[in-house]
Design a protein around this motif. Sequence first.
Motif, short mmCIF file in Angstrom:
data_model
loop_
_atom_site.label_atom_id
_atom_site.label_comp_id
_atom_site.label_asym_id
_atom_site.label_seq_id
_atom_site.Cartn_x
_atom_site.Cartn_y
_atom_site.Cartn_z
N PRO A 47 48.41 -67.05 48.73
CA PRO A 47 49.38 -67.78 49.54
C PRO A 47 50.80 -67.35 49.16
O PRO A 47 51.13 -67.26 47.98
N LEU A 55 38.92 -68.30 50.44
CA LEU A 55 37.82 -67.35 50.54
C LEU A 55 37.77 -66.36 49.40
O LEU A 55 36.78 -65.67 49.24
N SER A 56 38.83 -66.28 48.61
CA SER A 56 38.85 -65.18 47.66
C SER A 56 38.08 -65.49 46.38
O SER A 56 38.53 -65.21 45.30
N THR A 90 40.97 -53.98 54.60
CA THR A 90 40.51 -55.35 54.84
C THR A 90 40.99 -56.28 53.73
O THR A 90 41.40 -57.41 53.99
N PRO A 138 34.84 -64.29 44.60
CA PRO A 138 33.94 -63.16 44.82
C PRO A 138 32.50 -63.61 44.94
O PRO A 138 32.09 -64.59 44.35
N HIS A 139 31.74 -62.84 45.68
CA HIS A 139 30.30 -62.98 45.82
C HIS A 139 29.88 -64.27 46.51
O HIS A 139 28.72 -64.50 46.74
N ARG A 162 43.15 -59.59 54.38
CA ARG A 162 42.45 -60.87 54.31
C ARG A 162 42.64 -61.63 53.02
O ARG A 162 42.45 -62.84 53.00
N LEU A 163 42.95 -60.96 51.92
CA LEU A 163 42.83 -61.66 50.64
C LEU A 163 44.15 -61.83 49.89
O LEU A 163 44.15 -62.11 48.70
N ARG A 164 45.28 -61.67 50.57
CA ARG A 164 46.53 -61.89 49.87
C ARG A 164 46.67 -63.37 49.49
O ARG A 164 46.27 -64.25 50.26
N LYS A 204 46.12 -67.68 57.95
CA LYS A 204 45.42 -66.56 57.36
C LYS A 204 45.44 -66.66 55.83
O LYS A 204 44.41 -66.57 55.19
N THR A 205 46.62 -66.84 55.28
CA THR A 205 46.71 -66.88 53.83
C THR A 205 46.01 -68.13 53.30
O THR A 205 45.42 -68.11 52.23
N PHE A 222 34.93 -56.36 50.17
CA PHE A 222 33.49 -56.08 50.19
C PHE A 222 33.06 -55.53 48.84
O PHE A 222 32.95 -54.31 48.66
N ILE A 267 44.24 -69.34 42.03
CA ILE A 267 44.94 -68.33 42.81
C ILE A 267 46.44 -68.67 42.81
O ILE A 267 46.83 -69.80 43.11
N HIS A 297 32.11 -65.80 49.01
CA HIS A 297 32.80 -66.04 50.26
C HIS A 297 32.08 -65.38 51.43
O HIS A 297 31.44 -64.34 51.30
N ARG A 312 40.63 -62.35 43.94
CA ARG A 312 39.64 -62.30 42.87
C ARG A 312 38.79 -61.03 42.93
O ARG A 312 38.15 -60.66 41.97
N ASP A 313 38.76 -60.39 44.08
CA ASP A 313 38.02 -59.14 44.19
C ASP A 313 38.46 -58.47 45.48
O ASP A 313 39.31 -59.00 46.20
N GLN A 368 43.38 -69.41 54.56
CA GLN A 368 41.96 -69.05 54.53
C GLN A 368 41.67 -68.15 53.34
O GLN A 368 40.71 -68.37 52.63
N ALA A 369 42.55 -67.17 53.17
CA ALA A 369 42.35 -66.23 52.08
C ALA A 369 42.25 -66.98 50.76
O ALA A 369 41.45 -66.65 49.90
N ARG A 370 43.03 -68.01 50.63
CA ARG A 370 43.06 -68.81 49.42
C ARG A 370 41.67 -69.41 49.16
O ARG A 370 41.18 -69.41 48.03
N ASP A 383 33.53 -64.17 54.85
CA ASP A 383 34.73 -64.04 55.66
C ASP A 383 34.36 -63.26 56.91
O ASP A 383 34.35 -62.04 56.92
N ILE A 431 35.86 -62.88 59.76
CA ILE A 431 36.93 -62.06 60.34
C ILE A 431 37.10 -60.78 59.52
O ILE A 431 37.23 -59.69 60.07
N GLY A 432 37.07 -60.94 58.20
CA GLY A 432 37.17 -59.77 57.33
C GLY A 432 36.05 -58.79 57.62
O GLY A 432 36.28 -57.58 57.74
#
Lengths: 545, 224
Positions: free
Chosen positions: A191, B24-25, A183, B27-28, A187-189, B17-18, A113, A524, B30, A109-110, B20-22, B32, B34-35
């Motif tokens: 699933p 956490l993604s 990063t 915006p504004h 981190r944001l790929r 990881k993925t 940072f 997502i 999350h 989504r972004d 989590q990414a799911r 993260d 580790i990130g």
Amino acid sequence: MANGVLAERLENYLEHKTHKGIFAWILSTDHKRIGILYLVSMVTFFWVGVTLGFLMKLEMLTPGKTIVDAQTYNTFFTLHGIIMIFLFIIPGIPAVFGNFFLPIQIGARDVAFPRLNLLSWYLYIIGGLFAIASLFLQGGPIDTGWTFYVPYSIRTTTNVILPLLGAFILGFSSILTGLNFITTVHRLRAPGMTFFRMPLFVWALYATAWIQVVATPVVGITIVLVIIERALHVGIFDPALGGDPLLFQHLFWIYSHPAVYIMILPAMGVVSEIIPTFARRTIFGYKVIAFSSLAIALIGYFVWAHHMFSSGMSNTSRAVFSLLTFLVAVPSGVKVFNWVATLYKGSIELRAPLIYVMMFIFLFSIGGLTGLVLGSLATDVHVTDTYFVVAHFHYVMFGGTAIILFAALHYWFPKMFGKMYYEKLAIWATPFIFIGFNMLYFTMFILGYNGMPRRYWSYLPEYQTLHIISTVGSWILIAGLAIMFGNLIYSLFKGKPAEANPWGGVTLEWQIPSPPPAENFEEIPVVNHGPYDFSIINGNSDGKS
Amino acid sequence: MENPEISTPIAISESEKTEQARHLSIPHQHKDAIGAKIGMWLFLFTELLLFGGLFLLYMAYRLQYTKDFVVAASELNLVLGTLNTIILLTSSLTMALSIAAIQRGKKKLSVAMLLATIGFALAFLVIKYFEWTAKFHHGIAPNSPELLSKPNGEIIFYGMYYSMTGLHALHVIIGMIILLFMLVFLLRGSISKNDYIKLENSGLYWHLVDLIWIFLFPLFYLLH
């Protein structure tokens, strides 16, 4: 849930405003809006650079003074270089299209940072203004050339500190963008979006981001030391006090050569996106292209001293750096062959983005091959510091990166703005750009081979014919650029609404509406195939293949 | 909103990881941790390379002017240099203790340790100030007639000395400012037992400032 129906109800990012008026842009942390901010500022700086280039070529129309004096000419080529390199080509594709499409292409989504991302843009603007401010200050604009070589840069009476500070701040902006992208990729790929399912543009940006992080600090400290040297006279780069100017060149090129790959790698990534889309085929040798980006990033770090073959180095180090330089040509060549192999037996649709890509392959190949001439010692000594070098890097930087930036602008224009550009006009611009470009720069190869030195304000009368051809070429090129940008700006207001997927692309950005919703994805996505799997479209669509 | 265990090592499985990414993604919203840490480590890496350029220059000039470097180095104040090394090393300890305290929810202790760290930073700068001004009193300043009368190697040594310790001092000052902000966050409660990544990242920065000094100290004070 039917994604398509839901998606139509989503507010797109242009409608979604967090603040009023201009603040909806300059305070937004949306990666898409930041991408557009970069685009607007970058195109503005680009035209300043073009204007300076135009004036330089006009000056070269006749030997001796044509329109400006020698000192003004020196400041012209310095500012042209600083603006085009630090403000246009280096941030170019990553800052605009990387920001806009990297998160979308990996299903995020972004960026990791978002606020840091906005800060990078502010740093970019501040750095840019610093660089240009020297124009209006006492002492006059910087005249060292964009390389800031010592000892001249510590002796000249022009404003050096301010543009240097600008370059330092721009470097900082570049580093922050780089670490943000790394990063984000880690981190944001989405699933299922494994590394080997990432589009090649993402791979290229990832490799670029690493170079930005690893190389930029070195030029940062070099610039700081020149500032310290000018302000305090500590002697580190001053030969009068025992300093060694050659060390400056080493440190400068340790960054500035890898920076060449910061400029070109993202462009190569864009090419790897556009070719499969318009050839309706999966890319040939996906993994090899992905790894070649990393290989270029790695080897590119060890070739810097080929900029210094005539600066005074031992023969051993010159031979080693020459050999390493030839090695970089291998991964670059791998890419070119893979692109051409992808086109082979594809069902090619010749739209404007692909025409630009064709132009790129042609021009970049000339740039690459003349790079080998400069990389080998014997020939380099003959043509170093001549127009041959100028021609070479305009072929790779302008013919390479900038042409692909234009290709990307056309390719992603419908997605970014939700409007279609006028195809005919876009295609009409290309012969002007192509012919103008080659008239402008190919003549420089010949001039350089015949001994015309770079950065000279005047020349011997026998060079004049070629200079005239070159100058006329610059006019044709600018006409082409004007048609191209004019078309895009006109289309922004009057263009037909774009569909979600006008080209039949299969990467993730084509699966969401144009322009993208504020949050990119309603849900997502889960990725279960490679990035260029056209069987999805070919299998169940209207037979567009 | 899930809150990933901060103390988990970075190497977690791909699927986790993925997954989590799911989550956490968005915006504004999350967080993260580790990130944030990856970003910080990358930034520290750039800082190392920034000083790396200086270390490279130091090496080149030391090889070129070995004798002058030895002479000039013996004139630096070893006592003050050692004192500063001890102070910075101790400040790294108090920094680590401050993080350890907040992880255990001991806010007061954490604040105290952070204050100690800032105090040590200040002490370092004060000593550095006296060290520099003492040199200036002896006429050893960049571009001073006294320094310019010395051999080139010594000029370069002091050029490197002022540039490198100066840039390091600048980092100490920036670090202090960051730590002051952390102090405010800590007092306000936006750094807490459950969310202390900001403090941890500031700690990482502080350790880097310390680490660079650990290399500067022998290069300038001990190698003669």
